[in-house]
Design an enzyme around this catalytic site. Sequence first.
Site, PDB file in Angstrom:
ATOM      1  N   VAL A   1       1.009  -1.365  -0.053  1.00  0.00           N
ATOM      2  CA  VAL A   1      -0.097   0.183   0.115  1.00  0.00           C
ATOM      3  C   VAL A   1       1.185   1.285   0.017  1.00  0.00           C
ATOM      4  O   VAL A   1       1.085   1.746  -0.532  1.00  0.00           O
ATOM      5  CB  VAL A   1      -0.524  -0.124   1.721  1.00  0.00           C
ATOM      6  CG1 VAL A   1      -1.865   1.310   0.757  1.00  0.00           C
ATOM      7  CG2 VAL A   1      -1.991  -1.168   0.931  1.00  0.00           C
ATOM      8  N   GLU A   2       2.545   1.463   0.773  1.00  0.00           N
ATOM      9  CA  GLU A   2       3.103   2.329   0.832  1.00  0.00           C
ATOM     10  C   GLU A   2       3.936   2.581  -0.230  1.00  0.00           C
ATOM     11  O   GLU A   2       3.541   3.973  -0.823  1.00  0.00           O
ATOM     12  CB  GLU A   2       3.714   2.306   2.596  1.00  0.00           C
ATOM     13  CG  GLU A   2       2.651   2.565   3.475  1.00  0.00           C
ATOM     14  CD  GLU A   2       2.485   4.582   3.961  1.00  0.00           C
ATOM     15  OE1 GLU A   2       2.848   4.346   3.036  1.00  0.00           O
ATOM     16  OE2 GLU A   2       2.095   3.950   4.739  1.00  0.00           O
ATOM     17  N   SER A   3       3.975   1.434  -0.781  1.00  0.00           N
ATOM     18  CA  SER A   3       5.647   1.652  -1.556  1.00  0.00           C
ATOM     19  C   SER A   3       5.143   1.329  -2.819  1.00  0.00           C
ATOM     20  O   SER A   3       6.434   0.854  -3.965  1.00  0.00           O
ATOM     21  CB  SER A   3       6.696   2.006  -1.052  1.00  0.00           C
ATOM     22  OG  SER A   3       7.092   0.822  -0.896  1.00  0.00           O
TER      23      SER A   3
END
Length: 519
Positions: free
Chosen positions: A129-131
Amino acid sequence: MRLKYSWVFAFVLAGCQTTQPQNQIPETNTSSNGSKEVINTVSVKTPEVEQPTPIATPQQQQDVWQRIAMQLDMPIPEHSKVDYYRTWYLKHPNHLKTVSKRAEPFLYLITERIEQRGLPLELALLPIVESSFDAFAYSHGSAAGLWQFVPGTGKMYGLEQNFWYDGRRDVSAATDAALDYLTHLNNRFDGNWNHAIAAYNSGGGRVSRAIRKNVELGKPTDFFSLSLPKETSGYVPKLLALADIVANQQHYGIEIPSIANKPVVAVVDPKEQLDLAIAASYAGISVKKLQSLNPAYNQWATAPDGQHQLLLPIESVDTFNAKASENRGKGMKVVRYKVKSGDSLSVIARRYNTTSNVIRSANQLNNSTIRVGQHLLIPTSTKDDSAYTLSAANRLAKTQSTSRGQIKLTHKVKRGDSLWSIARANKVSHKSLAKWNGMGPRDTLSIGQELVIWKNASEGAIIRTVFYKVRSGDTISGIATKFKVRSNDIVKWNSLNKSKYLQPGQKLKLYVDVTKVSV
């Protein structure tokens, strides 16, 4: 009824086992003289008891994704946002294939650390989700690395950030920091992981305010009832949708490429600064491979005063440790430099891609004063800059050279410049300007920094790059009129000083619309 009949059957079977012998025994009858004669032989077969097939534990799985899937237990609600992101991932299976490829060196390590702390395995999916599991990721909010730490939070959790090293991109250190932070947030929100994960995205204060507001209004305080920023309101549903897909790949008809459930990398600490090219040779791998596993190192070497640790392929660890021990103190190349007129420590440091502090330390200088003719020892790289493919400078050069328009301009930052003022002067978005230069919109500029600016020509235009040789009597305005361009553009394209005259023979670069002028 199934349970009752099973019990009766078991009872009868047990009775048979106790009244019938287990071996083949002849039946006998006693004759009148007391002797025994064999009448017949009854063959009795010992019933075979089926042994239940042992169920492999999560840790015994062949695939790390399956290891994670078996331990996912956060509830997946029926909600439109979860449906939206689930549908998106299912419609873009190549994205998860890319993610799995990027995650291959790191997912086992992350999973182990989460299990050791007894945290939800859903957290192993947060880097997606983040990166998208890009260890070099840098976002619009100045967040870096797999776990996307912003500078302030990174420092709060012990992630150093300097010329040589950015701990936010150190996979091992940043994973520990992220799990520390998430544990803190979970405690703050009384064990509510949805709230804690939302706070990881937008900050604990914002989530707390949203909860208080709902309490005051008499509304529910579950995550899906809170009023949160758009990005955060989609953040938790995206994670839950991913968890659902990972846990139910067969049901959804999707296959995430497997990752071997075994150690892939290990941390080593040579306890001294090493040129990355030398470190790679010790490990028997390429410099690019070493840098891809250790994206925290911005330059050509580990940090002079630490950090020194490296992630290496598990099969390279013994060889590396042996060679690092054997060559202690030989991990850096040092050149002897004679100070010339006009030199300063900062000028020399830029020339050798190092820092003034490193030169001072190497030469035991108390200050930055140097004199012409003085000899200095300069720690420097053993290879050309191009050999360190994934250094910060090379990654920036690649970003800036990626075409974003028809015309590429350059701008050297002057005192008082900001991304916003430069963007406004060039009629481009300040967010785009930041992206073109590998920055976040809120990042600060430094004097002398070079930025690229991409612009598109007007519709129907055919732009060609023209190099014009200045003639005696030429002026900027005259050249602009001749080629039907703006004087200000000529100044920007060539980084000219408006107060200085053009010199005969000087070459100017022009972007000319050949539909308007013959060249």
